[in-house]
Design a protein around this motif. Structure first.
Motif, PDB file in Angstrom:
ATOM      1  N   ILE A 186       2.007 -13.299   6.442  1.00  0.00           N
ATOM      2  CA  ILE A 186       1.376 -14.142   5.413  1.00  0.00           C
ATOM      3  C   ILE A 186      -0.082 -13.740   5.219  1.00  0.00           C
ATOM      4  CG2 ILE A 186       0.588 -16.520   4.923  1.00  0.00           C
ATOM      5  CD1 ILE A 186       3.180 -17.566   6.079  1.00  0.00           C
ATOM      6  N   LEU A 187      -0.769 -13.531   6.324  1.00  0.00           N
ATOM      7  CA  LEU A 187      -2.181 -13.139   6.214  1.00  0.00           C
ATOM      8  C   LEU A 187      -2.316 -11.780   5.530  1.00  0.00           C
ATOM      9  CD1 LEU A 187      -5.152 -13.612   6.743  1.00  0.00           C
ATOM     10  CD2 LEU A 187      -4.863 -12.677   9.032  1.00  0.00           C
ATOM     11  N   LEU A 188      -1.478 -10.825   5.921  1.00  0.00           N
ATOM     12  CA  LEU A 188      -1.609  -9.481   5.366  1.00  0.00           C
ATOM     13  C   LEU A 188      -1.208  -9.431   3.895  1.00  0.00           C
ATOM     14  CD1 LEU A 188      -0.530  -7.144   8.314  1.00  0.00           C
ATOM     15  CD2 LEU A 188      -2.799  -7.996   7.695  1.00  0.00           C
ATOM     16  N   LYS A 189      -0.255 -10.275   3.508  1.00  0.00           N
ATOM     17  CA  LYS A 189       0.127 -10.350   2.082  1.00  0.00           C
ATOM     18  C   LYS A 189      -1.097 -10.757   1.261  1.00  0.00           C
ATOM     19  CE  LYS A 189       3.028 -13.031  -0.556  1.00  0.00           C
ATOM     20  NZ  LYS A 189       3.828 -14.271  -0.545  1.00  0.00           N
ATOM     21  N   ALA A 190      -1.832 -11.726   1.773  1.00  0.00           N
ATOM     22  CA  ALA A 190      -3.047 -12.161   1.067  1.00  0.00           C
ATOM     23  C   ALA A 190      -4.095 -11.047   1.055  1.00  0.00           C
ATOM     24  CB  ALA A 190      -3.608 -13.424   1.714  1.00  0.00           C
ATOM     25  N   VAL A 191      -4.251 -10.386   2.212  1.00  0.00           N
ATOM     26  CA  VAL A 191      -5.233  -9.297   2.307  1.00  0.00           C
ATOM     27  C   VAL A 191      -4.913  -8.211   1.280  1.00  0.00           C
ATOM     28  CG1 VAL A 191      -5.961  -7.368   3.784  1.00  0.00           C
ATOM     29  CG2 VAL A 191      -5.856  -9.691   4.722  1.00  0.00           C
ATOM     30  N   LEU A 192      -3.619  -7.955   1.064  1.00  0.00           N
ATOM     31  CA  LEU A 192      -3.207  -6.858   0.185  1.00  0.00           C
ATOM     32  C   LEU A 192      -2.993  -7.295  -1.267  1.00  0.00           C
ATOM     33  CD1 LEU A 192      -0.758  -4.997   2.621  1.00  0.00           C
ATOM     34  CD2 LEU A 192      -3.071  -4.305   1.955  1.00  0.00           C
ATOM     35  N   ASN A 193      -3.282  -8.558  -1.577  1.00  0.00           N
ATOM     36  CA  ASN A 193      -3.124  -9.030  -2.957  1.00  0.00           C
ATOM     37  C   ASN A 193      -3.923  -8.149  -3.933  1.00  0.00           C
ATOM     38  OD1 ASN A 193      -4.142 -10.718  -5.377  1.00  0.00           O
ATOM     39  ND2 ASN A 193      -2.373 -11.862  -4.626  1.00  0.00           N
ATOM     40  N   LYS A 194      -3.259  -7.745  -5.029  1.00  0.00           N
ATOM     41  CA  LYS A 194      -3.905  -6.768  -5.915  1.00  0.00           C
ATOM     42  C   LYS A 194      -5.043  -7.353  -6.744  1.00  0.00           C
ATOM     43  CE  LYS A 194      -0.165  -3.473  -6.067  1.00  0.00           C
ATOM     44  NZ  LYS A 194       1.057  -3.029  -6.740  1.00  0.00           N
ATOM     45  N   GLU A 195      -4.973  -8.652  -7.003  1.00  0.00           N
ATOM     46  CA  GLU A 195      -6.019  -9.273  -7.822  1.00  0.00           C
ATOM     47  C   GLU A 195      -7.265  -9.631  -7.020  1.00  0.00           C
ATOM     48  OE1 GLU A 195      -5.121 -12.711 -10.515  1.00  0.00           O
ATOM     49  OE2 GLU A 195      -3.087 -11.918 -10.132  1.00  0.00           O
ATOM     50  N   TRP A 196      -7.042 -10.390  -5.974  1.00  0.00           N
ATOM     51  CA  TRP A 196      -8.197 -10.940  -5.252  1.00  0.00           C
ATOM     52  C   TRP A 196      -8.229 -10.572  -3.766  1.00  0.00           C
ATOM     53  CZ3 TRP A 196      -5.508 -13.678  -1.759  1.00  0.00           C
ATOM     54  CH2 TRP A 196      -4.303 -14.264  -2.166  1.00  0.00           C
ATOM     55  N   GLY A 197      -7.393  -9.610  -3.388  1.00  0.00           N
ATOM     56  CA  GLY A 197      -7.306  -9.233  -1.969  1.00  0.00           C
ATOM     57  C   GLY A 197      -8.407  -8.280  -1.525  1.00  0.00           C
ATOM     58  N   LEU A 198      -8.164  -7.637  -0.384  1.00  0.00           N
ATOM     59  CA  LEU A 198      -9.204  -6.802   0.228  1.00  0.00           C
ATOM     60  C   LEU A 198      -8.754  -5.351   0.346  1.00  0.00           C
ATOM     61  CD1 LEU A 198     -10.054  -9.295   3.137  1.00  0.00           C
ATOM     62  CD2 LEU A 198     -11.351  -8.962   1.020  1.00  0.00           C
ATOM     63  N   ARG A 199      -7.927  -4.925  -0.618  1.00  0.00           N
ATOM     64  CA  ARG A 199      -7.402  -3.558  -0.594  1.00  0.00           C
ATOM     65  C   ARG A 199      -8.494  -2.503  -0.741  1.00  0.00           C
ATOM     66  NH1 ARG A 199      -2.296  -1.823  -2.265  1.00  0.00           N
ATOM     67  NH2 ARG A 199      -0.774  -3.493  -2.189  1.00  0.00           N
ATOM     68  N   THR A 200      -8.237  -1.360  -0.157  1.00  0.00           N
ATOM     69  CA  THR A 200      -9.095  -0.187  -0.368  1.00  0.00           C
ATOM     70  C   THR A 200      -8.151   0.998  -0.577  1.00  0.00           C
ATOM     71  OG1 THR A 200      -9.079   0.521   1.946  1.00  0.00           O
ATOM     72  CG2 THR A 200     -10.745  -1.108   1.327  1.00  0.00           C
ATOM     73  N   ASP A 201      -8.706   2.214  -0.675  1.00  0.00           N
ATOM     74  CA  ASP A 201      -7.854   3.403  -0.768  1.00  0.00           C
ATOM     75  C   ASP A 201      -7.239   3.751   0.574  1.00  0.00           C
ATOM     76  OD1 ASP A 201      -8.492   3.674  -3.388  1.00  0.00           O
ATOM     77  OD2 ASP A 201     -10.138   5.095  -3.024  1.00  0.00           O
ATOM     78  N   SER A 202      -7.697   3.104   1.614  1.00  0.00           N
ATOM     79  CA  SER A 202      -7.208   3.433   2.944  1.00  0.00           C
ATOM     80  C   SER A 202      -5.884   2.725   3.216  1.00  0.00           C
ATOM     81  CB  SER A 202      -8.253   3.044   3.996  1.00  0.00           C
ATOM     82  OG  SER A 202      -7.834   3.473   5.263  1.00  0.00           O
ATOM     83  N   LEU A 203      -5.505   2.704   4.444  1.00  0.00           N
ATOM     84  CA  LEU A 203      -4.241   2.131   4.894  1.00  0.00           C
ATOM     85  C   LEU A 203      -4.612   1.140   5.984  1.00  0.00           C
ATOM     86  CD1 LEU A 203      -1.015   2.737   5.174  1.00  0.00           C
ATOM     87  CD2 LEU A 203      -1.733   4.170   7.101  1.00  0.00           C
ATOM     88  N   LEU A 204      -3.926   0.006   6.052  1.00  0.00           N
ATOM     89  CA  LEU A 204      -4.185  -0.905   7.169  1.00  0.00           C
ATOM     90  C   LEU A 204      -3.679  -0.259   8.454  1.00  0.00           C
ATOM     91  CD1 LEU A 204      -3.254  -4.492   5.892  1.00  0.00           C
ATOM     92  CD2 LEU A 204      -5.457  -3.303   5.795  1.00  0.00           C
ATOM     93  N   SER A 205      -4.513  -0.255   9.456  1.00  0.00           N
ATOM     94  CA  SER A 205      -4.056   0.276  10.748  1.00  0.00           C
ATOM     95  C   SER A 205      -4.716  -0.484  11.887  1.00  0.00           C
ATOM     96  CB  SER A 205      -4.351   1.774  10.861  1.00  0.00           C
ATOM     97  OG  SER A 205      -5.743   2.018  10.877  1.00  0.00           O
ATOM     98  N   HIS A 206      -4.054  -0.434  13.009  1.00  0.00           N
ATOM     99  CA  HIS A 206      -4.489  -1.208  14.167  1.00  0.00           C
ATOM    100  C   HIS A 206      -5.225  -0.278  15.135  1.00  0.00           C
ATOM    101  CE1 HIS A 206      -3.824  -3.882  17.737  1.00  0.00           C
ATOM    102  NE2 HIS A 206      -4.033  -4.788  16.811  1.00  0.00           N
ATOM    103  N   VAL A 207      -6.360  -0.741  15.629  1.00  0.00           N
ATOM    104  CA  VAL A 207      -7.119   0.031  16.616  1.00  0.00           C
ATOM    105  C   VAL A 207      -7.333  -0.846  17.846  1.00  0.00           C
ATOM    106  CG1 VAL A 207      -9.263   1.304  17.092  1.00  0.00           C
ATOM    107  CG2 VAL A 207      -8.375   1.193  14.741  1.00  0.00           C
ATOM    108  N   MET A 208      -6.898  -0.348  18.999  1.00  0.00           N
ATOM    109  CA  MET A 208      -7.156  -1.065  20.248  1.00  0.00           C
ATOM    110  C   MET A 208      -8.210  -0.291  21.028  1.00  0.00           C
ATOM    111  SD  MET A 208      -5.310  -3.841  20.740  1.00  0.00           S
ATOM    112  CE  MET A 208      -5.238  -4.133  22.521  1.00  0.00           C
ATOM    113  N   ILE A 209      -9.128  -1.025  21.642  1.00  0.00           N
ATOM    114  CA  ILE A 209     -10.085  -0.384  22.549  1.00  0.00           C
ATOM    115  C   ILE A 209      -9.708  -0.773  23.965  1.00  0.00           C
ATOM    116  CG2 ILE A 209     -12.501  -0.037  23.137  1.00  0.00           C
ATOM    117  CD1 ILE A 209     -13.329  -1.102  20.559  1.00  0.00           C
TER     118      ILE A 209
END
Lengths: 303, 303
Positions: B104-127
């Protein structure tokens, strides 16, 4: 007697001394390890390889090989053939790779006429003794099978179970690893793990084997992690065998244990008529000895 | 200043205090962590969620939330939308998942109108901060991308490099992991790693990034293992970022570090306009705090 620490491997006394055919024995490290194994009463080596080179190494390193059978054979393919035939005719009980490419040895092992083929599949089993974990972990397959099919995985599990049983454990808990617990059609690892569990429920695995999954590594080795996630399984938190879905996961877990968790290890190739000892140059002396002792224990169990 | 231990994350003072939109804040653990983060000066939470439930949790657990903005919204999709819009309009600097499905959170993040999309890809980074290893390890992607393509891997590397740079390191060494070092057409991990190295040589990666591979984990983190195998590379034995070819390898290495090597960790999702903090129920309190602090540091770096 169940082996719980790798160092106990060196103290196993097999009923008969197992004979080890060493293919391409003209390697300093391999020669040192098999001779030490013999001195510890673990195995009786039969050396096959370039006699001149072998004698030179023995002289330079002060290794006494005068009491061992040494078959002079410079050709690597012939060395492999001689070693394999010794096993298939019962003159040796298991086999070890010396200074020869793995592919040459395995080609001989898989020869249809005189090789050591079975209905199974060759697969690699590593045993890890991890200071922070309460039991031995049997990891398979981080060395040979790239992305095994469901049927391959059944054979890989059975091969690993044989190794666990060789070390005296009668009940073997197998965790089929994936990146998560939910079956997801996009992740073959989860689908196959679920199928393997179903096969277990149907009674397809050998006696004493319990198979569960899919589960991520934390659930396989941590009871508290399984509790937090509400995952109920007799395997969770108590896995003996970790079945991985691809070689990268196996390699990654194995090397994390060695390099980050100070784990000790031994490795063996299963699925042929006799166990095959393949050690890597990066293995330390102790790991090489453990692997020979493991081969001997498995060979004696299969007798 | 370069961060070398995860505990130092809690001491970072960003120039402006970063504002954190907490989506579905009505969760005891999440609420506890964000309030503690605020007290430590790490971030300023904006709570979005079911006010009744949130107040009840706060009362029962003795958490004082009277000083924080709390937007009452029972609907989870709407909560996610409000949180995402806060970030896209600049009212918040980063976002954290509370008691809501990641999807649900990622669907909102990726919303084309008001989301937070970039040219990149969502990826997970662990330290990972591993007692037995001399530096922080950035592992990607053991959480989101199942089996990324070559182009995906370029984006995943850049996302991880941004995280490393956010913590003050200017030169970033990336090891493209596989099960072995030789390029083998049957193993995509090795082929892609070789391609990624070639892209690095052509100058395709951002400044300060060094990419090498394919290599197995031992070569990435152990100079002596690299020497024994004759593998020459400035990344070998000194990797910051470990790029894995599939989610299983990432998950397996990460969990080996946590469960066998007593490693501490922090995690973040990159590739959107702002960092996303996704903590797991199995994470301990410390890991949750570290992840919030990491999000804050990355958000401040991206400003």
């Amino acid at each position: 007697m169940e082996i719980k620490k790798l160092e106990e491997l060196l103290k196993i006394k097999t009923e008969k001394k197992m004979r080890l055919a060493v293919v391409a024995c003209h390697d300093e490290e391999v020669l040192g390890a098999v001779v030490e194994a013999e001195k510890l009463g673990i195995a009786e080596p039969i050396l096959i390889g370039d006699k001149k080179k072998t004698d030179l190494i023995a002289k330079e390193k002060g290794i006494d090989i005068s009491n061992y059978e040494l078959i002079d054979e410079e050709d690597l393919n012939m060395s492999a053939e001689i070693g394999v035939k010794m096993v298939s005719t019962g003159k040796a009980n298991f086999i070890m790779k010396g200074l020869v490419d793995t592919s040459i040895l395995l080609k001989a092992v898989l020869n249809k006429e005189w090789g050591l083929r079975t209905d199974s599949l060759l697969s690699h089993v590593m045993i890890y003794d991890i200071p922070s974990y309460s039991k031995l972990i049997y990891l398979t397959d981080g060395g040979m099978n790239l992305q095994p099919s469901l049927e391959d995985k059944v054979k890989i599990i059975e091969n690993a179970v044989t190794v666990v049983k060789s070390l005296g454990k009668e009940e073997v808990k197998v965790a089929c690893l994936a990146a998560k617990e939910k079956v997801d059609p996009k992740m073959t690892a989860t689908v196959d793990a679920d199928e393997l569990k179903n096969k277990y429920i149907k009674g397809d695995f050998s006696k004493g084997t319990i198979v569960d999954g899919p589960m991520a590594l934390d659930l396989a080795v941590s009871k508290s992690s399984a509790e937090i996630k509400g995952y109920k399984s007799s395997v969770a938190g108590d896995a003996d065998v970790l079945l991985v879905p691809n070689i990268e996961m196996g390699n990654g877990i194995g090397k994390s244990i060695t390099y980050f968790a100070d784990g000790k290890s031994a490795g063996i190739v299963m699925g042929a008529k006799a166990p095959i000892v393949l050690v890597s140059r990066a293995d330390d002396h102790e790991a090489k000895l453990y692997s020979i002792a493991l081969g001997s224990a498995v060979a004696a169990f299969k007798e």
